[in-house]
Structure formats: structure tokens, C-alpha cells
Design an enzyme around this catalytic site. Sequence first.
Site, PDB file in Angstrom:
ATOM      1  N   GLY A   1      22.846   9.940  48.310  1.00  0.00           N
ATOM      2  CA  GLY A   1      22.381   8.568  48.527  1.00  0.00           C
ATOM      3  C   GLY A   1      23.104   7.494  47.724  1.00  0.00           C
ATOM      4  O   GLY A   1      23.222   6.352  48.158  1.00  0.00           O
TER       5      GLY A   1
ATOM      6  N   ASP B   1      19.317   7.362  53.780  1.00  0.00           N
ATOM      7  CA  ASP B   1      19.279   7.982  55.110  1.00  0.00           C
ATOM      8  C   ASP B   1      17.873   8.255  55.595  1.00  0.00           C
ATOM      9  O   ASP B   1      16.907   8.270  54.831  1.00  0.00           O
ATOM     10  CB  ASP B   1      20.018   9.332  55.074  1.00  0.00           C
TER      11      ASP B   1
ATOM     12  N   ILE C   1      12.965   2.801  54.021  1.00  0.00           N
ATOM     13  CA  ILE C   1      14.206   2.033  54.116  1.00  0.00           C
ATOM     14  C   ILE C   1      15.428   2.938  54.268  1.00  0.00           C
ATOM     15  O   ILE C   1      15.451   4.068  53.768  1.00  0.00           O
ATOM     16  CB  ILE C   1      14.407   1.099  52.905  1.00  0.00           C
TER      17      ILE C   1
ATOM     18  N   ASP D   1      11.896   6.462  43.597  1.00  0.00           N
ATOM     19  CA  ASP D   1      10.638   6.412  44.356  1.00  0.00           C
ATOM     20  C   ASP D   1       9.555   7.108  43.533  1.00  0.00           C
ATOM     21  O   ASP D   1       8.949   6.494  42.661  1.00  0.00           O
ATOM     22  CB  ASP D   1      10.885   7.060  45.724  1.00  0.00           C
TER      23      ASP D   1
ATOM     24  N   ARG E   1      23.197   6.022  56.785  1.00  0.00           N
ATOM     25  CA  ARG E   1      23.773   5.767  55.458  1.00  0.00           C
ATOM     26  C   ARG E   1      24.878   4.716  55.530  1.00  0.00           C
ATOM     27  O   ARG E   1      25.165   4.036  54.562  1.00  0.00           O
ATOM     28  CB  ARG E   1      24.375   7.058  54.868  1.00  0.00           C
TER      29      ARG E   1
HETATM   30  C1  PRP Z   1      16.613  10.518  47.795  1.00  0.00           C
HETATM   31  C2  PRP Z   1      17.340   9.464  46.978  1.00  0.00           C
HETATM   32  C3  PRP Z   1      16.981   9.822  45.555  1.00  0.00           C
HETATM   33  C4  PRP Z   1      15.597  10.421  45.682  1.00  0.00           C
HETATM   34  C5  PRP Z   1      14.573   9.408  45.221  1.00  0.00           C
HETATM   35  O1  PRP Z   1      17.371  11.666  47.820  1.00  0.00           O
HETATM   36  O2  PRP Z   1      18.719   9.515  47.195  1.00  0.00           O
HETATM   37  O3  PRP Z   1      17.860  10.802  45.026  1.00  0.00           O
HETATM   38  O4  PRP Z   1      15.418  10.730  47.068  1.00  0.00           O
HETATM   39  O5  PRP Z   1      13.271   9.850  45.413  1.00  0.00           O
HETATM   40  P1  PRP Z   1      12.294  10.306  44.258  1.00  0.00           P
HETATM   41  O6  PRP Z   1      12.306   9.216  43.218  1.00  0.00           O
HETATM   42  O7  PRP Z   1      10.975  10.381  44.991  1.00  0.00           O
HETATM   43  O8  PRP Z   1      12.724  11.633  43.718  1.00  0.00           O
HETATM   44  P2  PRP Z   1      17.273  12.804  48.964  1.00  0.00           P
HETATM   45  O9  PRP Z   1      16.514  13.975  48.448  1.00  0.00           O
HETATM   46  O10 PRP Z   1      16.767  12.187  50.241  1.00  0.00           O
HETATM   47  O11 PRP Z   1      18.798  13.241  49.114  1.00  0.00           O
HETATM   48  P3  PRP Z   1      20.055  12.295  49.462  1.00  0.00           P
HETATM   49  O12 PRP Z   1      20.439  11.552  48.195  1.00  0.00           O
HETATM   50  O13 PRP Z   1      21.116  13.256  49.890  1.00  0.00           O
HETATM   51  O14 PRP Z   1      19.640  11.351  50.563  1.00  0.00           O
END
Ligand code: PRP
Length: 185
Positions: free
Chosen positions: A43, A162, A156, A106, A168
Site C-alpha cells: 500500500g 486497494d 477508501i 486503521d 492502487r
Molecule cells: C493495509 C494498509 C496497511 C494496513 C492498515 O494493508 O496498507 O498496511 O492495511 O490497516 P491496520 O492499521 O488495520 O493494520 P493490507 O493488509 O491491505 O495490504 P496491502 O498493503 O498490500 O494493501
Amino acid sequence: MNSSIEKILFTEEEIREKVKQTGKKISNDYRDKNLVLVGILKGSVIFMSDLMRAIDTDCKIAFLTAKSYGNSTVSSGKIELEDTLKDSLGEDIAGKDIILVEDILDTAATLYAVREKIKELNPSSIRICTFIERNIKRNINLIPDYKCFDIQDGFIVGYGMDYAQNYRNLPYVGILKPEIYTITN
Ligand code: PRP
């Protein structure tokens, strides 16, 4: 605008300005330090590449991969980490000043797990820079040192973020239409 997007939250221009300001703050705070930006894949990829160009003091970059959302809109709470730090940096991070670079904070489960892992490697310091913080009541108490934007509700996407690996590449941040994820979940 992409047809799956309900509303644009942050435009390219707004993003450019905030990233520039954040890069300036980091530059001022890290002069004469051993700065290593650690991007959390996937991300953070767009934010990382813009942020590093907004920093005008010496820095190195490294990456590691963390995932918890899979194809869902809610965190599984289980963080899978793939340690590519040493390979991507080419040296130990012991004694370095680390900034973890994330697209969104998050539940904070991801950053908490990553920070614990990095602590074991004996850096001089660890700070957190997130592009977006979702303002929710969370069980994990983690406060970012640098951030560009706050949000409340809505799923979002864009600017690296994504849904099921799509969107993305959008250059802005938008709220995904709920019917997109209620159909496919
Ligand atoms: C998403 C984002 C953060 C994480 C945040 O990653 O990129 O790393 O979630 O959420 P949190 O604070 O609730 O832990 P994801 O697992 O979707 O992988 P990605 O980065 O490959 O999209």
C-alpha cells in the site's frame, strides 16, 4: 473519475501539497541522522516514492511486506510479515534512524506488529509516518509522528490503497461505492 468511486476525498493537488509539507518536516528533523525510510508494501508504494522525493536530506530506503486485509474490507487482525529488510537495504538497520512509511493507519495492528519486529533489530530510533490516519477508537495505542490526512468513515482506495488489489493506480484518494464490495464479499 473511475466509475467505482463514489466521491473523491483528496485530489492530486491536495496530496502533492501535503506530501511536500511532510517531506519538509522530516528533512528538518533528520539532518545529520542515519535516516532509513521503511516502506510497508504494497500500500505504501506511491506515498513512499513521492515522500522520498520531498525529502532533501540524505536517506536510504528499505521495504517489507505486511498483509492482513486479503480481499476483505476489514482487517483479519492476523498480520503476515515477509522480512525483506536486509535484502532491500543491503545492510543491517542496527544504529539507523527508522521511519516506517505506511499508506493508512486503521486498527494499527499492522504498524504495531512491524514496529515490534523492527525493535528487535536495534535501530537508534523508530518513528511512524502515515499518509492517512483513520480516526477510530482503537485497542492499540499508536500515535503517528507524521501524517498527511485524517479520515473517518468509508472504504477508501487509490494512491496505493486497494480493494482486492484493484484501484492502487488511481492518482487521487476516493471512497469506493459500497455496492462494489457488498457484491463481491
Ligand atoms: C493495509 C494498509 C496497511 C494496513 C492498515 O494493508 O496498507 O498496511 O492495511 O490497516 P491496520 O492499521 O488495520 O493494520 P493490507 O493488509 O491491505 O495490504 P496491502 O498493503 O498490500 O494493501
